[in-house]
Design a protein around this motif. Structure first.
Motif, mmCIF file in Angstrom:
data_model
loop_
_atom_site.group_PDB
_atom_site.id
_atom_site.type_symbol
_atom_site.label_atom_id
_atom_site.label_comp_id
_atom_site.label_asym_id
_atom_site.label_seq_id
_atom_site.Cartn_x
_atom_site.Cartn_y
_atom_site.Cartn_z
ATOM 1 N N SER A 42 0.810 -1.217 0.000
ATOM 2 C CA SER A 42 0.000 0.000 0.000
ATOM 3 C C SER A 42 0.843 1.267 0.000
ATOM 4 C CB SER A 42 -0.947 0.001 1.202
ATOM 5 O OG SER A 42 -0.212 -0.073 2.416
ATOM 6 N N ASP A 43 2.028 1.224 0.598
ATOM 7 C CA ASP A 43 2.868 2.418 0.658
ATOM 8 C C ASP A 43 3.733 2.583 -0.577
ATOM 9 O OD1 ASP A 43 4.242 0.079 1.424
ATOM 10 O OD2 ASP A 43 5.839 1.274 2.337
ATOM 11 N N LEU A 44 3.606 1.663 -1.521
ATOM 12 C CA LEU A 44 4.405 1.732 -2.746
ATOM 13 C C LEU A 44 3.514 1.980 -3.960
ATOM 14 C CD1 LEU A 44 6.783 -1.325 -2.135
ATOM 15 C CD2 LEU A 44 7.282 1.102 -1.740
ATOM 16 N N SER A 45 2.433 2.696 -3.764
ATOM 17 C CA SER A 45 1.495 2.937 -4.861
ATOM 18 C C SER A 45 2.127 3.853 -5.895
ATOM 19 C CB SER A 45 0.206 3.572 -4.328
ATOM 20 O OG SER A 45 0.431 4.935 -4.007
ATOM 21 N N ASN A 46 1.430 3.996 -7.006
ATOM 22 C CA ASN A 46 1.943 4.821 -8.107
ATOM 23 C C ASN A 46 1.517 6.279 -7.989
ATOM 24 O OD1 ASN A 46 -0.744 4.633 -8.664
ATOM 25 N ND2 ASN A 46 -0.517 3.818 -10.738
ATOM 26 N N LYS A 47 1.038 6.684 -6.809
ATOM 27 C CA LYS A 47 0.548 8.051 -6.657
ATOM 28 C C LYS A 47 1.658 9.054 -6.375
ATOM 29 C CE LYS A 47 -4.057 6.582 -5.159
ATOM 30 N NZ LYS A 47 -5.066 6.619 -4.094
ATOM 31 N N HIS A 48 2.851 8.573 -6.048
ATOM 32 C CA HIS A 48 3.976 9.476 -5.794
ATOM 33 C C HIS A 48 4.705 9.722 -7.110
ATOM 34 C CE1 HIS A 48 7.691 11.188 -4.346
ATOM 35 N NE2 HIS A 48 7.225 11.230 -3.126
ATOM 36 N N PRO A 49 4.649 10.930 -7.669
ATOM 37 C CA PRO A 49 5.190 11.166 -9.013
ATOM 38 C C PRO A 49 6.697 11.003 -9.116
ATOM 39 C CG PRO A 49 4.594 13.238 -7.953
ATOM 40 C CD PRO A 49 4.079 12.148 -7.077
ATOM 41 N N GLY A 50 7.406 11.124 -8.015
ATOM 42 C CA GLY A 50 8.850 11.007 -8.074
ATOM 43 C C GLY A 50 9.363 9.599 -7.890
ATOM 44 N N ARG A 51 8.472 8.646 -7.618
ATOM 45 C CA ARG A 51 8.887 7.259 -7.390
ATOM 46 C C ARG A 51 8.585 6.449 -8.643
ATOM 47 N NH1 ARG A 51 6.043 4.913 -2.468
ATOM 48 N NH2 ARG A 51 7.823 5.627 -1.247
ATOM 49 N N SER A 52 9.603 5.919 -9.252
ATOM 50 C CA SER A 52 9.409 5.215 -10.517
ATOM 51 C C SER A 52 8.845 3.825 -10.286
ATOM 52 C CB SER A 52 10.744 5.102 -11.264
ATOM 53 O OG SER A 52 11.581 4.132 -10.661
ATOM 54 N N LYS A 53 8.304 3.269 -11.331
ATOM 55 C CA LYS A 53 7.816 1.896 -11.283
ATOM 56 C C LYS A 53 8.955 0.952 -10.922
ATOM 57 C CE LYS A 53 5.022 -1.304 -14.043
ATOM 58 N NZ LYS A 53 4.184 -1.421 -15.254
ATOM 59 N N LEU A 54 10.121 1.206 -11.443
ATOM 60 C CA LEU A 54 11.284 0.376 -11.135
ATOM 61 C C LEU A 54 11.592 0.386 -9.644
ATOM 62 C CD1 LEU A 54 13.753 -1.280 -12.014
ATOM 63 C CD2 LEU A 54 14.926 0.887 -12.481
ATOM 64 N N GLU A 55 11.598 1.554 -9.034
ATOM 65 C CA GLU A 55 11.869 1.647 -7.598
ATOM 66 C C GLU A 55 10.819 0.893 -6.790
ATOM 67 O OE1 GLU A 55 13.764 5.820 -6.444
ATOM 68 O OE2 GLU A 55 12.022 6.061 -7.750
ATOM 69 N N ARG A 56 9.565 1.038 -7.174
ATOM 70 C CA ARG A 56 8.489 0.399 -6.428
ATOM 71 C C ARG A 56 8.583 -1.122 -6.488
ATOM 72 N NH1 ARG A 56 3.358 1.258 -8.267
ATOM 73 N NH2 ARG A 56 3.971 1.983 -10.316
ATOM 74 N N VAL A 57 8.868 -1.646 -7.677
ATOM 75 C CA VAL A 57 8.914 -3.099 -7.838
ATOM 76 C C VAL A 57 10.129 -3.685 -7.116
ATOM 77 C CG1 VAL A 57 9.020 -4.974 -9.523
ATOM 78 C CG2 VAL A 57 7.639 -2.965 -10.002
ATOM 79 N N ARG A 58 11.252 -2.998 -7.183
ATOM 80 C CA ARG A 58 12.429 -3.502 -6.467
ATOM 81 C C ARG A 58 12.191 -3.511 -4.956
ATOM 82 N NH1 ARG A 58 17.581 -0.611 -9.381
ATOM 83 N NH2 ARG A 58 18.787 -2.361 -8.561
ATOM 84 N N VAL A 75 10.029 -12.885 -6.421
ATOM 85 C CA VAL A 75 10.153 -12.113 -7.657
ATOM 86 C C VAL A 75 8.813 -11.431 -7.887
ATOM 87 C CG1 VAL A 75 10.396 -12.269 -10.166
ATOM 88 C CG2 VAL A 75 11.917 -13.591 -8.671
ATOM 89 N N VAL A 76 8.847 -10.121 -8.090
ATOM 90 C CA VAL A 76 7.617 -9.358 -8.291
ATOM 91 C C VAL A 76 7.587 -8.828 -9.716
ATOM 92 C CG1 VAL A 76 6.249 -7.368 -7.559
ATOM 93 C CG2 VAL A 76 7.459 -8.736 -5.855
ATOM 94 N N LEU A 77 6.469 -9.053 -10.365
ATOM 95 C CA LEU A 77 6.253 -8.642 -11.753
ATOM 96 C C LEU A 77 5.059 -7.700 -11.753
ATOM 97 C CD1 LEU A 77 5.951 -11.197 -14.709
ATOM 98 C CD2 LEU A 77 4.337 -9.322 -14.435
ATOM 99 N N LEU A 78 5.299 -6.430 -12.059
ATOM 100 C CA LEU A 78 4.211 -5.449 -12.094
ATOM 101 C C LEU A 78 3.843 -5.206 -13.550
ATOM 102 C CD1 LEU A 78 2.254 -3.540 -10.792
ATOM 103 C CD2 LEU A 78 4.104 -1.885 -10.481
#
Length: 499
Positions: free
Chosen positions: A378-394, A403-406
């Motif tokens: 929940s704290d890794l949602s895509n609502k933070h514009p400065g946090r990339s998808k790559l950062e969130r998945v890692r 292994v997480v696949l988004l």
């Protein structure tokens, strides 16, 4: 191929310079690559270069001088005063023996091509004021745009649009791509991406040790499971998939067929008794077994030949699905968790993560889409514009132990150790009901054949995208399994395998 963050690319430049290649020589090579790309994009007509105050602008000045020397009509708009340029950019500007135009959108005119050399990949603050007006004017002009390194307004590492960004027809970048060339929204502004060699030697990567890669056969080819001539179906693994009840059987069947098409030797569908007849009548090569409870599921897993489980597509949300997942993990089976299996743990994701980490089998793959991902993270949602998808998945992979696949048009996969791949081969028509179920099946089929989890997820995503391209517009999920044989042939050809 490796993908470098802004910091890693800066390090590559520094290492190359320390090894004896002058920074200005790298800039000359970059500018010449820009000029070559410009000529390929537009063969005649005036060219306008919009240059910024840093090294990106320096690349633009080198390109301007090179194009003018070739007889092209070139003009340059400069964001700052010429005497404010420093270092290599100042040296490059001295090679331009003509005036520069004022930094005014009205100066753009009607060129045949605009070269965007305003800002580099390291832009970290929103574009405002005159720069924003210039970018908006470039986008409104109608001329094709060639971006230097990245379209201005895009951060190279996060792929975020910082207020406004150039919409490029083509982007020429250097040595290695950056995340923003592959991740959305940055990728949508890049157009075609051309990768240029500017003299940075590959051995610098030995010191940088990048952990992010573009998802293609060059990365995972050695892990692809090519059947042996002396092999047999039992050597290629047995996938046990879980079906939902009578009203929700289709997703599991799609996944089961995906596992077979990916090369699993056998696939069995564990089905509730009320859905047994439905599944049995709709399946041929996929076997069915009646399973209503986690206890029965565990008894079935007493057969060690079931080496891989797939739980989620149409499985139903609730305690039963959670129990099935824990049973598979306790039995130390390779495991793909998708859809309902993920949502079932929304109230207590740490319970799932703990179970994954205590399992002796580390081949667990979670395959959420953007709607499911926040239910576990929940704290890794895509609502933070400065946090990339790559950062969130890692971060999600490290936290979960899996292994997480988004999923998405820029499907990103990460392993708990930090390795990641980004895919860019999915066509838009892949966004259709059931496509994700087939993907889960493909990954399970690869796991069953002994492919490590990170590579299995990466291969599965690439095959999924290629199968969709093979099927073409109008694709429905059922088409994906029918086009997978052509994708296998494509991989064999790339690997030099005879068939």
């Amino acid at each position: 191929m490796e993908v470098l963050t802004n910091a890693e690319m800066q390090r590559a430049d520094q290492l190359s310079i320390a090894a004896g290649t002058p920074g200005f020589k790298l800039m000359l090579s970059a500018g010449q690559a820009v000029a070559e790309a410009a000529n390929a994009l537009v063969e005649e007509g005036p060219i306008l270069i919009v240059a910024g105050p840093g090294n990106n602008g320096g690349d633009g000045f080198v390109a301007a001088a090179e194009l003018a020397a070739q007889g092209r009509e070139v003009s340059v708009i400069l964001m700052c005063e010429r005497d404010q340029l420093q270092g290599d950019a100042a040296s490059a500007a001295r090679g331009w023996k003509h005036p520069v135009l004022p930094f005014n959108p009205q100066a753009i005119g009607r060129p045949a091509l605009i070269i965007d050399a305003l800002f580099g990949a390291g832009l970290s603050r929103p574009v405002e004021g005159e720069a924003r007006e210039m970018i908006e004017a470039i986008n409104a002009n109608g001329a094709p745009v060639l971006a230097v390194d990245l379209p201005s307004g895009i951060n190279g590492t996060s792929a975020a649009v910082l207020g406004v960004a150039v919409n490029a027809t083509e982007t020429v970048t250097f040595f290695r791509k950056k995340p923003a060339h592959l991740l959305l929204p940055g990728r949508m502004h890049c157009g075609r991406v051309r990768l240029a060699d500017i003299g940075i030697e590959a051995p610098v990567l030995d010191e940088i040790r990048p952990q992010v890669f573009e998802n293609d056969p060059d990365f995972w080819g050695a892990a692809f499971p090519v059947p042996r001539i002396d092999g047999h179906k039992y050597a290629r693994g047995h996938v046990l998939a879980v079906s939902g009840d009578a009203a929700a059987t289709g997703a599991a069947r799609l996944a089961a067929r995906g596992a077979l098409r990916a090369g699993a030797g056998l696939v069995t569908l564990a089905t509730p008794r009320d859905a047994l007849a439905i599944n049995a009548s709709a399946l041929t090569a996929v076997m069915v077994r009646p399973v209503d409870t986690a206890i029965e599921f565990g008894e079935l897993l007493g057969d060690q030949r079931y080496n891989t489980c797939m739980i989620g597509p149409g499985a139903g949300i609730g305690d039963r699905t959670c129990d099935l997942v824990h049973t598979a993990l306790s039995a130390q089976r390779h495991l793909v968790l998708d859809a309902d299996a993920l949502t079932s743990f929304a109230a207590n994701p740490e319970r799932l993560f703990e179970s994954i980490k205590t399992s002796q089998d580390n081949a667990v793959v979670l395959t959420p889409h953007e709607g499911e991902f926040p239910r576990l993270f929940s704290d890794l949602s895509n609502k933070h514009p400065g946090r990339s998808k790559l950062e969130r998945v890692r971060a999600a992979a490290e936290r979960s132990g899996a292994v997480v696949l988004l999923k998405g048009p820029d499907t990103t996969i990460a392993a708990p150790d930090g390795r990641a791949t980004i895919a860019a081969n999915a066509p838009p028509w892949l966004a259709t009901a059931g496509a994700g179920d087939v993907l889960a099946g493909i990954i399970a089929g690869l796991l069953a054949q002994g492919v490590p989890a990170f590579e299995a997820a990466s291969i599965g995503v690439w095959m999924h995208g290629e199968a969709a391209s093979e099927a073409g517009p109008g694709l429905i999920a059922e088409d994906l399994t029918e086009t997978l044989p052509a994708v296998h042939r494509r991989i064999y050809n790339a690997l030099g395998v005879e068939y």
